[in-house]
Design a protein around this motif. Structure first.
Motif, PDB file in Angstrom:
ATOM      1  N   ARG A  93       8.323  11.747  -4.686  1.00 18.21           N
ATOM      2  CA  ARG A  93       7.530  10.549  -4.963  1.00 18.21           C
ATOM      3  C   ARG A  93       6.904  10.617  -6.348  1.00 18.21           C
ATOM      4  NH1 ARG A  93       3.303  10.291  -0.323  1.00 18.21           N
ATOM      5  NH2 ARG A  93       2.339   8.716  -1.627  1.00 18.21           N
ATOM      6  N   ILE A  94       6.368  11.789  -6.682  1.00 15.35           N
ATOM      7  CA  ILE A  94       5.757  11.942  -8.009  1.00 15.35           C
ATOM      8  C   ILE A  94       6.827  11.774  -9.092  1.00 15.35           C
ATOM      9  CG2 ILE A  94       4.500  13.507  -9.543  1.00 15.35           C
ATOM     10  CD1 ILE A  94       2.780  12.613  -7.255  1.00 15.35           C
ATOM     11  N   ILE A 120       7.491   8.135  -9.524  1.00 13.51           N
ATOM     12  CA  ILE A 120       6.436   7.442 -10.281  1.00 13.51           C
ATOM     13  C   ILE A 120       6.629   7.688 -11.774  1.00 13.51           C
ATOM     14  CG2 ILE A 120       3.948   7.393 -10.781  1.00 13.51           C
ATOM     15  CD1 ILE A 120       3.501   8.085  -7.784  1.00 13.51           C
ATOM     16  N   ASN A 121       6.890   8.936 -12.140  1.00 11.10           N
ATOM     17  CA  ASN A 121       7.124   9.232 -13.552  1.00 11.10           C
ATOM     18  C   ASN A 121       8.343   8.485 -14.085  1.00 11.10           C
ATOM     19  OD1 ASN A 121       4.895  10.943 -13.877  1.00 11.10           O
ATOM     20  ND2 ASN A 121       6.015  12.693 -13.043  1.00 11.10           N
ATOM     21  N   LEU A 173       7.430   4.877 -14.713  1.00 11.01           N
ATOM     22  CA  LEU A 173       6.622   4.719 -15.929  1.00 11.01           C
ATOM     23  C   LEU A 173       7.479   4.852 -17.178  1.00 11.01           C
ATOM     24  CD1 LEU A 173       3.455   6.751 -14.912  1.00 11.01           C
ATOM     25  CD2 LEU A 173       3.623   4.272 -15.203  1.00 11.01           C
ATOM     26  N   LEU A 189       6.478   0.377  -9.269  1.00  4.71           N
ATOM     27  CA  LEU A 189       5.534   1.451  -8.943  1.00  4.71           C
ATOM     28  C   LEU A 189       5.356   1.595  -7.438  1.00  4.71           C
ATOM     29  CD1 LEU A 189       2.924   0.779 -11.749  1.00  4.71           C
ATOM     30  CD2 LEU A 189       4.404   2.793 -11.533  1.00  4.71           C
ATOM     31  N   TYR A 190       5.351   0.467  -6.746  1.00  2.00           N
ATOM     32  CA  TYR A 190       5.214   0.523  -5.290  1.00  2.00           C
ATOM     33  C   TYR A 190       6.424   1.205  -4.653  1.00  2.00           C
ATOM     34  CZ  TYR A 190       4.138  -0.717  -0.507  1.00  2.00           C
ATOM     35  OH  TYR A 190       3.868  -0.649   0.832  1.00  2.00           O
ATOM     36  N   MET A 243       5.956   4.918  -5.311  1.00  4.06           N
ATOM     37  CA  MET A 243       4.839   5.569  -4.648  1.00  4.06           C
ATOM     38  C   MET A 243       5.021   5.630  -3.135  1.00  4.06           C
ATOM     39  SD  MET A 243       0.887   4.701  -5.462  1.00  4.06           S
ATOM     40  CE  MET A 243       0.924   5.200  -7.163  1.00  4.06           C
ATOM     41  N   LEU A 257      -2.124   1.001 -16.285  1.00  2.94           N
ATOM     42  CA  LEU A 257      -1.000   1.237 -17.184  1.00  2.94           C
ATOM     43  C   LEU A 257      -1.440   1.200 -18.645  1.00  2.94           C
ATOM     44  CD1 LEU A 257       1.747  -0.888 -15.409  1.00  2.94           C
ATOM     45  CD2 LEU A 257       1.647   1.613 -15.578  1.00  2.94           C
ATOM     46  N   ARG A 314      -0.601  16.728 -16.801  1.00  2.00           N
ATOM     47  CA  ARG A 314       0.165  17.009 -15.567  1.00  2.00           C
ATOM     48  C   ARG A 314      -0.663  17.565 -14.409  1.00  2.00           C
ATOM     49  NH1 ARG A 314       4.533  14.019 -15.378  1.00  2.00           N
ATOM     50  NH2 ARG A 314       4.255  13.181 -17.469  1.00  2.00           N
ATOM     51  N   THR A 372      -2.260  10.417 -13.588  1.00  2.49           N
ATOM     52  CA  THR A 372      -1.554   9.132 -13.588  1.00  2.49           C
ATOM     53  C   THR A 372      -1.266   8.615 -12.177  1.00  2.49           C
ATOM     54  OG1 THR A 372      -0.600   9.484 -15.767  1.00  2.49           O
ATOM     55  CG2 THR A 372       0.551   7.934 -14.338  1.00  2.49           C
ATOM     56  N   PRO A 373      -0.629   9.395 -11.301  1.00  5.10           N
ATOM     57  CA  PRO A 373      -0.395   8.848  -9.960  1.00  5.10           C
ATOM     58  C   PRO A 373      -1.695   8.504  -9.231  1.00  5.10           C
ATOM     59  CG  PRO A 373       0.445  11.113 -10.136  1.00  5.10           C
ATOM     60  CD  PRO A 373       0.045  10.689 -11.504  1.00  5.10           C
ATOM     61  N   LEU A 416      -2.877   5.111 -10.516  1.00  2.00           N
ATOM     62  CA  LEU A 416      -2.061   4.012  -9.999  1.00  2.00           C
ATOM     63  C   LEU A 416      -2.337   3.770  -8.514  1.00  2.00           C
ATOM     64  CD1 LEU A 416       1.256   4.842 -11.848  1.00  2.00           C
ATOM     65  CD2 LEU A 416      -0.197   2.829 -12.205  1.00  2.00           C
ATOM     66  N   TYR A 417      -2.544   4.847  -7.782  1.00  2.00           N
ATOM     67  CA  TYR A 417      -2.833   4.678  -6.359  1.00  2.00           C
ATOM     68  C   TYR A 417      -4.176   3.979  -6.151  1.00  2.00           C
ATOM     69  CZ  TYR A 417      -3.222   5.595  -1.400  1.00  2.00           C
ATOM     70  OH  TYR A 417      -3.345   5.438  -0.044  1.00  2.00           O
ATOM     71  N   MET A 473      -3.510   0.313  -6.883  1.00  2.00           N
ATOM     72  CA  MET A 473      -2.623  -0.394  -5.958  1.00  2.00           C
ATOM     73  C   MET A 473      -3.245  -0.541  -4.582  1.00  2.00           C
ATOM     74  SD  MET A 473       1.387   0.515  -5.552  1.00  2.00           S
ATOM     75  CE  MET A 473       1.836   0.069  -7.218  1.00  2.00           C
ATOM     76  N   ARG A 485       9.485  19.874 -16.693  1.00  2.00           N
ATOM     77  CA  ARG A 485       9.510  18.863 -17.742  1.00  2.00           C
ATOM     78  C   ARG A 485       9.985  19.455 -19.064  1.00  2.00           C
ATOM     79  NH1 ARG A 485       7.797  13.970 -16.871  1.00  2.00           N
ATOM     80  NH2 ARG A 485       7.303  12.701 -18.685  1.00  2.00           N
ATOM     81  N   ILE A 533      -2.054  12.574  -3.240  1.00  2.00           N
ATOM     82  CA  ILE A 533      -2.687  11.508  -4.022  1.00  2.00           C
ATOM     83  C   ILE A 533      -3.696  10.750  -3.152  1.00  2.00           C
ATOM     84  CG2 ILE A 533      -2.296   9.391  -5.340  1.00  2.00           C
ATOM     85  CD1 ILE A 533       0.591  10.216  -5.677  1.00  2.00           C
TER      86      ILE A 533
END
Lengths: 272, 272
Positions: A124-125, A128-129, A132, A163-164, A167, B132, B155, B159-160, B163-164, B167, B216, B254
């Motif tokens: 999931r993470i 999301i990345n 984005l 995004l939904y 996530m 965003l 990291r 960010t997640p 967004l959570y 949302m 990454r 999250i």
């Protein structure tokens, strides 16, 4: 009628109790006061919540409603002593399932597994990345890894939907805008060509689009109703021509759009 | 044990039925096959689902489990005829509430109101756009409108989480990284100074951070365990010095991080 309170009491985040409770309460033409009480995992905290519930009921003159997912029997026993109408998700659904499965439950509800060792969570993470990095046509790199590529005019709902999907479902969703230059040329953005089969279109009522764009850039040509009508008509014509499935986001929530997309393009993800 | 299927049957997205069902099933040490069947809003579609459920049960030799939020009585009656253990959320929770409220329900569950006229829904979309625009310290513009500003090393989950919060809760969350330059200077990024009271810190176990960064940028100094240890220690020291509340994201989802942040910095948003 806001003269009654609803409590969501959980030893975790309370998300399960709240989601369920809200969907039930949506059946009624009332607006109760919502109170979430997460992380109630000790007897002391339970006593505190019970005092709060009882005081609320006395103040309001009507007994509160309680939705709970408490799994610990000692903590639950204290909550059950409150002066309220309590809906206990565990007793109602878990105990019949114990019989059905012929197996004891582990008395843990609404808890998430440890994300540091959970592959699904990490997916999931990653998703999301991915969303984005591939928002608004930013990158065509690794678009081959996308599960779906959302297309449509600016501000039709592509970004929140991407995004939904990431996530909630771990779906890798890129999104690419259809812009006036594409309509002038009469072709899909070139980065989309190899991925047309993964494309899913969103469209929107031009009046609604104009309203949304006007909040962002008031009085601009971008937001003008006439321009919105033109862009939407061109985008729909292009999607029809290219054989891209699409739906209108106008009267749909993100959740409904995402569910429809999942069903239409990745039915296999509906069985998981 | 994946030799049994669970169906989530709804006339809407099925999100309510699925969220509830999953949190219940998480109590059991089994891995049933999940099948979501959304938008079952006609008698014909109900018959089709019943055939699928019955065929599945025969194939697997065990009767399926069904969680449903069907509100239409005709559609529900057909589903109830299937050969499965059915958990009906409406009958279980809605009917007792009708008695409690002394009011008929409107037999509509899990439906969302029309987003084009729903202020709360539009607030959520605004919050997503805000997150965003203010991701990774991109902009200090209108940071005064933020409900919360997440800080922490690169990291660690900012960010997640932002967004959570946007949302699910319509919370405007900005996020600003703490980077080696900040540690060398010994001060918070200057854009944060006016907003220190809104700041909430995330931290993470250095081993876990090194693992995430290595996916990454494999083999980089950025990802090296030694460097991660240094950055995390510096970030925690800085947050402690500046009086910024923080929590570790290492073993938290999250959802759990977001709920904790809401409870700690905006308890008023827990009553809404």
């Amino acid at each position: 009628m806001s003269d009654r309170s609803v409590f969501f009491v959980s030893d975790g985040t309370g998300i399960t109790a709240e989601t369920m409770g809200n969907s039930i309460l949506a059946q009624f033409a009332i607006k109760p006061r919502h109170v979430r009480r997460p992380f109630i995992d000790t007897v002391d905290k339970a006593h505190q919540v019970v005092r709060e519930i009882n005081a609320t009921g006395q103040r309001e003159g009507k007994r509160p409603i309680v939705f709970t997912t408490l799994a610990n029997d000692d903590v639950l026993a204290i909550l059950m002593g409150c002066e309220a109408k309590v809906f206990d998700v565990i007793k109602t659904f878990v105990e019949p399932l114990e019989e059905e499965f012929n197996m004891k439950s582990n008395h843990r509800v609404g808890r998430f597994s440890d994300p540091s060792v959970d592959q699904e969570y990490n997916d999931r993470i990653d998703a999301i990345n991915f969303a984005l990095e591939h928002d608004d046509g930013q990158s065509s790199r690794s678009l081959d890894l996308a599960d779906v590529v959302l297309v449509g005019v600016s501000r039709c709902g592509k970004t929140p939907t991407s995004l939904y999907l990431a996530m909630q479902h771990g779906i890798k969703a890129a999104n690419v805008p259809l812009i006036p230059e594409d309509f002038d040329r009469g072709f899909l953005p070139s980065m989309l060509k190899p991925y047309k089969k993964k494309c899913f279109g969103l469209t929107i009522d031009p009046d609604r689009l104009s309203h949304i764009r006007n909040e962002r850039r008031p009085g601009s040509k971008y937001a003008a109703l006439e321009n919105c009508r033109h862009e939407v008509a061109q985008a729909e014509a292009m999607m029809r021509r290219e054989g891209i499935a699409w739906l209108s986001s106008t009267h749909k929530s993100i959740e409904e759009i995402a569910t429809t997309i999942l069903r239409d393009i990745r039915p296999d993800r509906l069985v998981y």
